[in-house]
Design a protein around this motif. Structure first.
Motif, PDB file in Angstrom:
ATOM      1  N   LEU A  83     -28.362 -14.161  25.703  1.00 55.80           N
ATOM      2  CA  LEU A  83     -27.614 -14.511  26.938  1.00 55.80           C
ATOM      3  C   LEU A  83     -28.403 -15.785  27.460  1.00 55.80           C
ATOM      4  O   LEU A  83     -27.620 -16.758  27.703  1.00 55.80           O
ATOM      5  CB  LEU A  83     -27.478 -13.451  28.039  1.00 55.80           C
ATOM      6  N   LYS A  84     -29.596 -15.975  27.387  1.00 49.95           N
ATOM      7  CA  LYS A  84     -30.357 -16.995  27.801  1.00 49.95           C
ATOM      8  C   LYS A  84     -30.161 -18.057  26.928  1.00 49.95           C
ATOM      9  O   LYS A  84     -30.038 -19.201  27.602  1.00 49.95           O
ATOM     10  CB  LYS A  84     -31.776 -16.557  27.634  1.00 49.95           C
ATOM     11  N   HIS A  85     -30.045 -18.271  25.525  1.00 49.11           N
ATOM     12  CA  HIS A  85     -29.696 -19.077  24.799  1.00 49.11           C
ATOM     13  C   HIS A  85     -28.301 -19.734  25.008  1.00 49.11           C
ATOM     14  O   HIS A  85     -28.078 -20.933  24.837  1.00 49.11           O
ATOM     15  CB  HIS A  85     -29.869 -18.706  23.380  1.00 49.11           C
ATOM     16  N   LEU A  86     -27.316 -18.740  25.306  1.00 45.56           N
ATOM     17  CA  LEU A  86     -25.945 -19.173  25.586  1.00 45.56           C
ATOM     18  C   LEU A  86     -26.050 -20.018  26.880  1.00 45.56           C
ATOM     19  O   LEU A  86     -25.365 -21.130  26.867  1.00 45.56           O
ATOM     20  CB  LEU A  86     -25.206 -18.018  25.704  1.00 45.56           C
ATOM     21  N   ILE A  87     -26.821 -19.669  27.778  1.00 41.40           N
ATOM     22  CA  ILE A  87     -26.759 -20.303  29.232  1.00 41.40           C
ATOM     23  C   ILE A  87     -27.509 -21.846  28.819  1.00 41.40           C
ATOM     24  O   ILE A  87     -26.738 -22.949  29.346  1.00 41.40           O
ATOM     25  CB  ILE A  87     -27.658 -19.681  30.206  1.00 41.40           C
ATOM     26  N   LEU A  88     -28.573 -21.711  27.999  1.00 38.96           N
ATOM     27  CA  LEU A  88     -29.226 -23.030  27.880  1.00 38.96           C
ATOM     28  C   LEU A  88     -28.359 -23.812  27.074  1.00 38.96           C
ATOM     29  O   LEU A  88     -28.335 -25.341  27.176  1.00 38.96           O
ATOM     30  CB  LEU A  88     -30.584 -22.933  26.976  1.00 38.96           C
ATOM     31  N   PHE A  89     -27.448 -23.320  26.043  1.00 40.41           N
ATOM     32  CA  PHE A  89     -26.635 -24.311  25.354  1.00 40.41           C
ATOM     33  C   PHE A  89     -25.609 -24.921  26.267  1.00 40.41           C
ATOM     34  O   PHE A  89     -25.323 -25.997  26.047  1.00 40.41           O
ATOM     35  CB  PHE A  89     -25.874 -23.316  24.205  1.00 40.41           C
ATOM     36  N   LEU A  90     -24.994 -23.995  27.017  1.00 38.86           N
ATOM     37  CA  LEU A  90     -23.936 -24.705  28.035  1.00 38.86           C
ATOM     38  C   LEU A  90     -24.496 -25.843  29.128  1.00 38.86           C
ATOM     39  O   LEU A  90     -23.769 -26.543  29.542  1.00 38.86           O
ATOM     40  CB  LEU A  90     -23.397 -23.412  28.930  1.00 38.86           C
ATOM     41  N   ASN A  91     -25.792 -25.584  29.372  1.00 43.30           N
ATOM     42  CA  ASN A  91     -26.548 -26.542  30.250  1.00 43.30           C
ATOM     43  C   ASN A  91     -26.857 -27.706  29.668  1.00 43.30           C
ATOM     44  O   ASN A  91     -27.534 -28.579  30.032  1.00 43.30           O
ATOM     45  CB  ASN A  91     -27.494 -25.808  31.012  1.00 43.30           C
ATOM     46  N   LYS A  92     -26.761 -28.053  28.346  1.00 41.13           N
ATOM     47  CA  LYS A  92     -27.346 -29.347  27.622  1.00 41.13           C
ATOM     48  C   LYS A  92     -26.623 -30.317  28.211  1.00 41.13           C
ATOM     49  O   LYS A  92     -25.368 -30.572  28.404  1.00 41.13           O
ATOM     50  CB  LYS A  92     -27.033 -29.096  25.994  1.00 41.13           C
TER      51      LYS A  92
END
Length: 146
Positions: free
Chosen positions: A137-146
């Motif tokens: 979930l953390k990686h998905l959020i980081l990906f979206l915020n790139k």
């Protein structure tokens, strides 16, 4: 009491950078090929695409996920392929998706497919899925915020 699992469930997520901008036709072709191969191998997952970046989650039998990832990492359409998460799992996060697709813009043709969605809706979906790990979930959020 032991539970007999049909196979060793495994989840792997990676990011990569595409060599060119994927158009709607490119994504549709990739999605159709992925779904066909994944259904045959009993794999599920989701592919997220934003600008020139991919994040893909694959889940299923560990040997099949590993075999597919080895093919994917050698695909010449992308580079900088990095595993960001891998783990044994008890339950699939995307059990009904041979391959879902998350894109950053609404596309009328793609939006008719129930497994194609706007990127931002992946977070509420994963939060509702109790099987999603906090690391993924953390990686998905980081990906979206790139």
């Amino acid at each position: 009491m032991s539970i007999n699992m049909p196979f060793n469930l495994y989840q792997l997520a990676y990011t990569s950078t595409s060599l060119h901008d994927f158009k709607k036709e490119d994504l549709t072709l990739l999605l159709n090929k992925s779904r066909s191969a994944n259904m045959e191998a009993s794999l599920t997952g989701v592919l997220l695409y934003k600008s020139d970046q991919f994040l893909q989650v694959l889940e299923g039998d560990k040997s099949k996920v590993t075999e597919l990832f080895n093919k994917i990492k050698n695909d010449t359409r992308h580079y900088d392929v990095n595993i960001i998460f891998e783990n044994s799992i008890l339950v699939k996060t995307f059990p009904d998706w041979s391959m879902g697709l998350g894109i950053s813009v609404e596309d009328e043709d793609l939006s008719k497919d129930p497994t194609c969605f706007n990127l931002v809706s992946i977070i509420p979906f994963c939060v509702r899925s109790l099987s999603t790990s906090s690391v993924l979930l953390k990686h998905l959020i980081l990906f979206l915020n790139k």
